[in-house]
Motif scaffolding. Sequence first.
Motif, mmCIF file in Angstrom:
data_model
loop_
_atom_site.group_PDB
_atom_site.id
_atom_site.type_symbol
_atom_site.label_atom_id
_atom_site.label_comp_id
_atom_site.label_asym_id
_atom_site.label_seq_id
_atom_site.Cartn_x
_atom_site.Cartn_y
_atom_site.Cartn_z
ATOM 1 N N CYS A 261 0.797 -1.320 -0.096
ATOM 2 C CA CYS A 261 0.066 0.024 0.073
ATOM 3 C C CYS A 261 0.735 1.304 0.006
ATOM 4 C CB CYS A 261 -0.997 -0.165 1.297
ATOM 5 S SG CYS A 261 -0.129 0.149 2.656
ATOM 6 N N SER A 264 2.361 1.612 -3.499
ATOM 7 C CA SER A 264 1.066 2.109 -4.473
ATOM 8 C C SER A 264 0.987 3.562 -4.167
ATOM 9 C CB SER A 264 -0.094 1.114 -4.196
ATOM 10 O OG SER A 264 -1.061 1.869 -5.016
ATOM 11 N N ALA A 265 1.256 4.072 -2.944
ATOM 12 C CA ALA A 265 0.941 5.453 -2.624
ATOM 13 C C ALA A 265 2.110 6.444 -2.997
ATOM 14 C CB ALA A 265 0.849 5.689 -1.120
ATOM 15 N N ARG A 267 3.995 5.539 -5.952
ATOM 16 C CA ARG A 267 3.698 5.722 -7.167
ATOM 17 C C ARG A 267 2.497 6.776 -7.365
ATOM 18 N NH1 ARG A 267 4.456 0.192 -6.791
ATOM 19 N NH2 ARG A 267 2.043 -0.295 -7.024
ATOM 20 N N ALA A 268 1.409 6.623 -6.866
ATOM 21 C CA ALA A 268 0.130 7.748 -7.050
ATOM 22 C C ALA A 268 0.739 9.018 -6.831
ATOM 23 C CB ALA A 268 -0.933 7.254 -6.162
ATOM 24 N N MET A 269 1.704 9.284 -5.649
ATOM 25 C CA MET A 269 2.038 10.732 -5.353
ATOM 26 C C MET A 269 2.804 11.241 -6.726
ATOM 27 S SD MET A 269 2.597 10.999 -1.361
ATOM 28 C CE MET A 269 1.275 10.058 -0.165
ATOM 29 N N ARG A 270 3.708 10.296 -6.798
ATOM 30 C CA ARG A 270 4.683 10.746 -8.065
ATOM 31 C C ARG A 270 3.814 11.007 -9.291
ATOM 32 N NH1 ARG A 270 9.634 6.700 -6.899
ATOM 33 N NH2 ARG A 270 10.379 8.251 -5.441
ATOM 34 N N ASP A 271 2.722 10.222 -9.705
ATOM 35 C CA ASP A 271 2.191 10.648 -10.948
ATOM 36 C C ASP A 271 1.409 11.832 -10.795
ATOM 37 O OD1 ASP A 271 2.755 8.130 -12.052
ATOM 38 O OD2 ASP A 271 1.106 7.143 -11.757
ATOM 39 N N ASN A 272 0.916 12.096 -9.611
ATOM 40 C CA ASN A 272 0.213 13.345 -9.187
ATOM 41 C C ASN A 272 1.186 14.681 -9.288
ATOM 42 O OD1 ASN A 272 -2.182 14.986 -8.573
ATOM 43 N ND2 ASN A 272 -1.356 15.139 -6.376
ATOM 44 N N ARG A 274 4.067 14.915 -11.061
ATOM 45 C CA ARG A 274 5.145 14.631 -12.059
ATOM 46 C C ARG A 274 5.876 15.733 -12.508
ATOM 47 N NH1 ARG A 274 5.423 10.194 -15.076
ATOM 48 N NH2 ARG A 274 3.519 9.284 -14.362
ATOM 49 N N GLU A 365 0.674 6.540 4.653
ATOM 50 C CA GLU A 365 0.386 7.610 3.815
ATOM 51 C C GLU A 365 1.721 8.726 3.971
ATOM 52 O OE1 GLU A 365 -2.464 11.117 2.271
ATOM 53 O OE2 GLU A 365 -3.299 9.861 3.858
#
Length: 495
Positions: A261, A264-265, A267-272, A274, A365
């Motif tokens: 988890c 995954s978080a 990766r999501a923060m890096r995408d957000n 970028r 988180e």
Amino acid sequence: MTSSDSKRRLIIVSNRLPVGIKRMAEGQYDFSPSSGGLVTGLSGLAKGGVEFLWYGWPGIEVPQEDMSHLKEELLHKHNAVPVLLDQKTADHYYDGYSNSTIWPLFHYQLDKVLFNEDTSAAYRKANQAFADAIAPSLGHGDHVWVHDYHLMLLPLLLRQQAWKMNISVHLGWFLHTPFPETDFFTILPSKTEILDGILGADVVGFQTDEARRHFLSTCSQVLGRSSIDAKILCSGRQVVVGTYPIGVEPSEFHSRLQKDCVQSAIRAMRDNFRGAKIIVGVDRLDYIKGVPQKLYAFDRFLETHPEWVGVAILVQVAVPSRAHLEAHQELKAEIQKLVGEINGKYGKVNYVPVHFLYSSIDPDELTALYAVADVCFISSIRDGMNLVCSEFVACHDQKAIQSSHESISHGTLILSRFTGAASSLDGSLVVNPWDQEECAEALAHAVSIDADEAHERMRKLGDKVEEQTSAHWGASFLCALERVGKVEVLDMEFG
């Protein structure tokens, strides 16, 4: 309990219990683990095999008919014993004297210090209630560790109880905040009473050498009690005054980084975010944390280094703390106003310079946020040790990089010189939070730092955080308490 068990028993005493308690229905209570700094600090001690009984205020007023059930459940499930206070006393003791007199004074915020005889009387009453709750279970040879500014009268009260019971107990008291210079402390009308209360302990502990020196100087000037080798002679006893810097358990963050988890978080923060350079701030919403100073510095950084507009972002987490107090409501409004001004000044359709989160944050988180951040900016105007900086380092040191499946860079730490950690965390960029130009240049350096320099700085920081753990802190203090006990036994045998 046998005599040998009694000698090994540790009693922890703090203002609050290590569990949060909420009354759900008549006679029904919900328990949740607390996330405060003390609970975090003592977690390393618990994992080291030390068992303790914890006394504290439950944070709510308990109806008489529920007391027996609540006490039984706390003792059997959490090794905890509630100290019960009526709501008026609790409010005056906690919000009043502790947090409207002692807290601002110890952090040099004289304009926020309030004196009130009712709150001072409630402070005495609450400390006596703690002593009365603990005394019946005290046994010969017990070790009692009292924590923080809420309970400065308690060591002497417990010693007096032990004298009446004709038993020997080993008492320690530890302060988790700064201790002010003598000129500031002597503003307190009850200064002598408080110093005498603290000196009821056998071991008095502080986070930094500076705080220890201030205490020794104050005892000398106010009480006329001089010290030799950081020991104060008090009523035929030697009170050991030491420095015991608190830390975190880096292994907890390394383990958390391995969780799916958390990965995954990340990766999501890096995408957000970028392509962005992420500067993170994590602070309780308190005027000592210097969040407005951080925002002014970030504004100045974007103004003097316009090449970073559109690239650098500040993610500021403000954890609610004593939100009902007027001073904290005013601070929140000030911060929100500054955030709005900065975002209005530099923001674009696809660029928000400051992301402000007024909320507690889940440990998973938070770990992910630390891991993706390039910079951690601590801007306290006066602080104790401050463990956020150690948590950030634990998420960027070599072991963290090895623990994570997602790539983690060597982050950079910007640290206010007014935190306790500034004196020990070599490798950080130390700044004066009141100096906007200095902080702005530190931010510019941190976001463009050479990889080799970042690696070397984080290597030094990681070594220190690995050495200065919460387990080491707890063990060091208890060792000092054990030594006092052994000296006392020798004095009895050969005196």
